[in-house]
Design an enzyme around this catalytic site. Structure first.
Site, PDB file in Angstrom:
ATOM      1  N   HIS A 123     -30.518 -61.218 -47.901  1.00  0.00           N
ATOM      2  CA  HIS A 123     -31.068 -59.866 -47.695  1.00  0.00           C
ATOM      3  C   HIS A 123     -30.528 -59.206 -46.432  1.00  0.00           C
ATOM      4  O   HIS A 123     -31.142 -58.273 -45.922  1.00  0.00           O
ATOM      5  CB  HIS A 123     -32.604 -59.922 -47.642  1.00  0.00           C
ATOM      6  CG  HIS A 123     -33.242 -60.192 -48.980  1.00  0.00           C
ATOM      7  ND1 HIS A 123     -34.526 -60.649 -49.124  1.00  0.00           N
ATOM      8  CD2 HIS A 123     -32.761 -60.057 -50.247  1.00  0.00           C
ATOM      9  CE1 HIS A 123     -34.818 -60.787 -50.412  1.00  0.00           C
ATOM     10  NE2 HIS A 123     -33.756 -60.445 -51.117  1.00  0.00           N
ATOM     11  N   CYS A 131     -24.520 -46.925 -41.191  1.00  0.00           N
ATOM     12  CA  CYS A 131     -24.732 -45.541 -41.607  1.00  0.00           C
ATOM     13  C   CYS A 131     -24.490 -45.467 -43.116  1.00  0.00           C
ATOM     14  O   CYS A 131     -23.410 -45.840 -43.587  1.00  0.00           O
ATOM     15  CB  CYS A 131     -23.769 -44.614 -40.869  1.00  0.00           C
ATOM     16  SG  CYS A 131     -23.921 -42.904 -41.423  1.00  0.00           S
ATOM     17  N   CYS A 134     -21.453 -42.610 -43.627  1.00  0.00           N
ATOM     18  CA  CYS A 134     -20.025 -42.836 -43.310  1.00  0.00           C
ATOM     19  C   CYS A 134     -19.705 -44.330 -43.215  1.00  0.00           C
ATOM     20  O   CYS A 134     -18.570 -44.693 -42.968  1.00  0.00           O
ATOM     21  CB  CYS A 134     -19.634 -42.125 -42.015  1.00  0.00           C
ATOM     22  SG  CYS A 134     -20.313 -42.889 -40.524  1.00  0.00           S
ATOM     23  N   ASN A 217     -44.274 -75.848 -49.025  1.00  0.00           N
ATOM     24  CA  ASN A 217     -45.108 -74.649 -48.915  1.00  0.00           C
ATOM     25  C   ASN A 217     -46.565 -75.120 -48.862  1.00  0.00           C
ATOM     26  O   ASN A 217     -46.948 -76.002 -49.642  1.00  0.00           O
ATOM     27  CB  ASN A 217     -44.875 -73.749 -50.159  1.00  0.00           C
ATOM     28  CG  ASN A 217     -45.355 -72.326 -49.950  1.00  0.00           C
ATOM     29  OD1 ASN A 217     -46.461 -72.091 -49.476  1.00  0.00           O
ATOM     30  ND2 ASN A 217     -44.511 -71.370 -50.318  1.00  0.00           N
TER      31      ASN A 217
HETATM   32  P1  OAD Z   1     -43.691 -64.010 -48.801  1.00  0.00           P
HETATM   33  O1  OAD Z   1     -44.504 -63.378 -47.728  1.00  0.00           O
HETATM   34  O2  OAD Z   1     -43.765 -63.416 -50.155  1.00  0.00           O
HETATM   35  O3  OAD Z   1     -44.077 -65.550 -48.953  1.00  0.00           O
HETATM   36  C1  OAD Z   1     -44.167 -66.398 -47.845  1.00  0.00           C
HETATM   37  C2  OAD Z   1     -44.455 -67.799 -48.342  1.00  0.00           C
HETATM   38  O4  OAD Z   1     -44.454 -68.664 -47.213  1.00  0.00           O
HETATM   39  C3  OAD Z   1     -45.813 -67.970 -49.030  1.00  0.00           C
HETATM   40  O5  OAD Z   1     -45.614 -68.672 -50.251  1.00  0.00           O
HETATM   41  C4  OAD Z   1     -46.631 -68.804 -48.042  1.00  0.00           C
HETATM   42  O6  OAD Z   1     -47.550 -69.682 -48.707  1.00  0.00           O
HETATM   43  C5  OAD Z   1     -45.538 -69.584 -47.334  1.00  0.00           C
HETATM   44  N1  OAD Z   1     -45.861 -70.031 -45.959  1.00  0.00           N
HETATM   45  C6  OAD Z   1     -46.687 -69.464 -45.056  1.00  0.00           C
HETATM   46  N2  OAD Z   1     -46.697 -70.163 -43.915  1.00  0.00           N
HETATM   47  C7  OAD Z   1     -45.842 -71.203 -44.075  1.00  0.00           C
HETATM   48  C8  OAD Z   1     -45.395 -72.273 -43.247  1.00  0.00           C
HETATM   49  N3  OAD Z   1     -45.830 -72.431 -41.988  1.00  0.00           N
HETATM   50  N4  OAD Z   1     -44.491 -73.152 -43.763  1.00  0.00           N
HETATM   51  C9  OAD Z   1     -44.045 -73.015 -45.040  1.00  0.00           C
HETATM   52  N5  OAD Z   1     -44.430 -72.015 -45.855  1.00  0.00           N
HETATM   53  C10 OAD Z   1     -45.312 -71.115 -45.390  1.00  0.00           C
HETATM   54  O7  OAD Z   1     -42.171 -64.054 -48.243  1.00  0.00           O
HETATM   55  P2  OAD Z   1     -40.823 -64.241 -49.069  1.00  0.00           P
HETATM   56  O8  OAD Z   1     -41.024 -65.069 -50.270  1.00  0.00           O
HETATM   57  O9  OAD Z   1     -39.785 -64.648 -48.101  1.00  0.00           O
HETATM   58  O10 OAD Z   1     -37.541 -58.760 -49.221  1.00  0.00           O
HETATM   59  O11 OAD Z   1     -40.533 -62.769 -49.520  1.00  0.00           O
HETATM   60  C11 OAD Z   1     -39.343 -62.495 -50.199  1.00  0.00           C
HETATM   61  C12 OAD Z   1     -38.904 -61.104 -49.935  1.00  0.00           C
HETATM   62  O12 OAD Z   1     -39.998 -60.201 -50.134  1.00  0.00           O
HETATM   63  C13 OAD Z   1     -38.491 -60.815 -48.516  1.00  0.00           C
HETATM   64  O13 OAD Z   1     -37.184 -61.245 -48.209  1.00  0.00           O
HETATM   65  C14 OAD Z   1     -38.617 -59.341 -48.446  1.00  0.00           C
HETATM   66  C15 OAD Z   1     -39.963 -59.182 -49.110  1.00  0.00           C
HETATM   67  O14 OAD Z   1     -40.202 -57.984 -49.732  1.00  0.00           O
HETATM   68  C16 OAD Z   1     -37.170 -57.511 -49.032  1.00  0.00           C
HETATM   69  O15 OAD Z   1     -37.681 -56.799 -48.199  1.00  0.00           O
HETATM   70  C17 OAD Z   1     -36.055 -57.068 -49.933  1.00  0.00           C
END
Ligand code: OAD
Length: 261
Positions: A123, A131, A134, A217
């Site tokens: 990501h 920008c 440009c 997780n």
């Molecule tokens: P999420 O916020 O959706 O999920 C975070 C995960 O981390 C959850 O399943 C939690 O249970 C877990 N978690 C929390 N604390 C933890 C710890 N200490 N150790 C291990 N796991 C833990 O985040 P992502 O899955 O990364 O994209 O989200 C994916 C994408 O959604 C991001 O990259 C972003 C967002 O929208 C964009 O903005 C395009």
């Protein structure tokens, strides 16, 4: 009954040691212990900022100043964050020859700061501004100050070089991620809710190519009952500490967080 007598940490360590060909897919959860909030859940960024209003390319084009309210918070929080023991643990696995790449959805640069060498940023990264008119790029530290909206030399508002909803994944990152997923023997899926496409397809690609899927997780996800072979329930730093201990029994030292950036 598992061949190791049922201990999932031991079974995961055995797979990592035997195959020596692991890749990690990481998400926001791995950086939570560095003080960076995740996206979903009660304390997540999307509880505070509706992603449809603050995190789409359309929103940025319509109202860049508003979207920068959210982006400014992310840039400041990530700018002050240091890698934690989980980032260090993955770097240690790379040094041991067990892990060969990290595919991350995170834009905080903490895997590189912890010493991981092959990091595929699915990501993008907040360290760079671009920008969209440009295509000129700038290091974020050269153009961004808290509270201000950064501008390109052409006068338009700069966007962090990260993927907003409605934007494609950088083609090289997507290609490399799919290659790594198809070729690995073990995929460690760490700290992602696996709700965002196409990143959430990576575990399935790995599984269909014969990899074992080990999920780290504290909570179950949509993957847990479908593609995951072993769910190691706990925080990323604690589980990686246990895995490293199992992989090098003489060395009880947990990977301490490396110094900040
Ligand atoms: P999420 O916020 O959706 O999920 C975070 C995960 O981390 C959850 O399943 C939690 O249970 C877990 N978690 C929390 N604390 C933890 C710890 N200490 N150790 C291990 N796991 C833990 O985040 P992502 O899955 O990364 O994209 O989200 C994916 C994408 O959604 C991001 O990259 C972003 C967002 O929208 C964009 O903005 C395009």
């Amino acid at each position: 009954m598992r061949p190791d007598g049922g201990d999932p940490i031991r079974e995961a360590a055995r797979l990592l040691a035997e195959r020596r060909n692991a890749v990690a897919l990481t998400g926001a959860g791995i950086s939570v212990e560095s003080g960076i909030p995740s996206f979903r859940g009660s304390q997540g960024m999307w509880g505070k900022y509706d992603p449809m209003e603050y995190a789409t390319l359309h929103a940025f084009m319509q109202s860049p100043r508003k979207v920068w309210e959210m982006l400014s918070e992310m840039v400041s929080v990530c700018g002050f964050a240091a890698p934690n023991a989980a980032h260090a643990g993955l770097s240690a696995l790379e040094k041991m020859g067990v892990l060969r790449a990290v595919i991350t959805q995170n834009v905080d640069g903490l895997h590189q700061a912890a010493g991981s060498h092959r990091v595929i940023e699915y990501h993008g990264n907040l360290d760079e501004l671009i920008c969209v008119y440009c295509w000129k790029r700038y290091p974020t530290r050269d153009r961004w100050t808290p509270g201000a909206v950064p501008r390109c030399d052409c006068g338009e508002t700069l966007k962090p070089n990260v993927v907003l909803f409605g934007e494609p994944i950088p083609w090289l990152a997507q290609e490399q991620a799919e290659e790594e997923a198809s070729a690995c023997g073990v995929l460690l899926v760490i700290g992602t809710s696996a709700q965002v496409s196409p990143a959430c397809d990576i575990p399935r690609i790995a599984k269909e190519s014969g990899a074992a899927i080990i999920e780290i997780n504290p909570e179950p996800t949509s993957l847990t009952e479908s593609v995951t072979d072993i769910h190691l329930r706990g925080s990323a730093s604690e589980i990686l500490r246990l895995l490293l201990k199992e992989l090098s029994p003489g060395n009880d030292a947990s990977p301490s967080a490396p110094p900040g950036r």
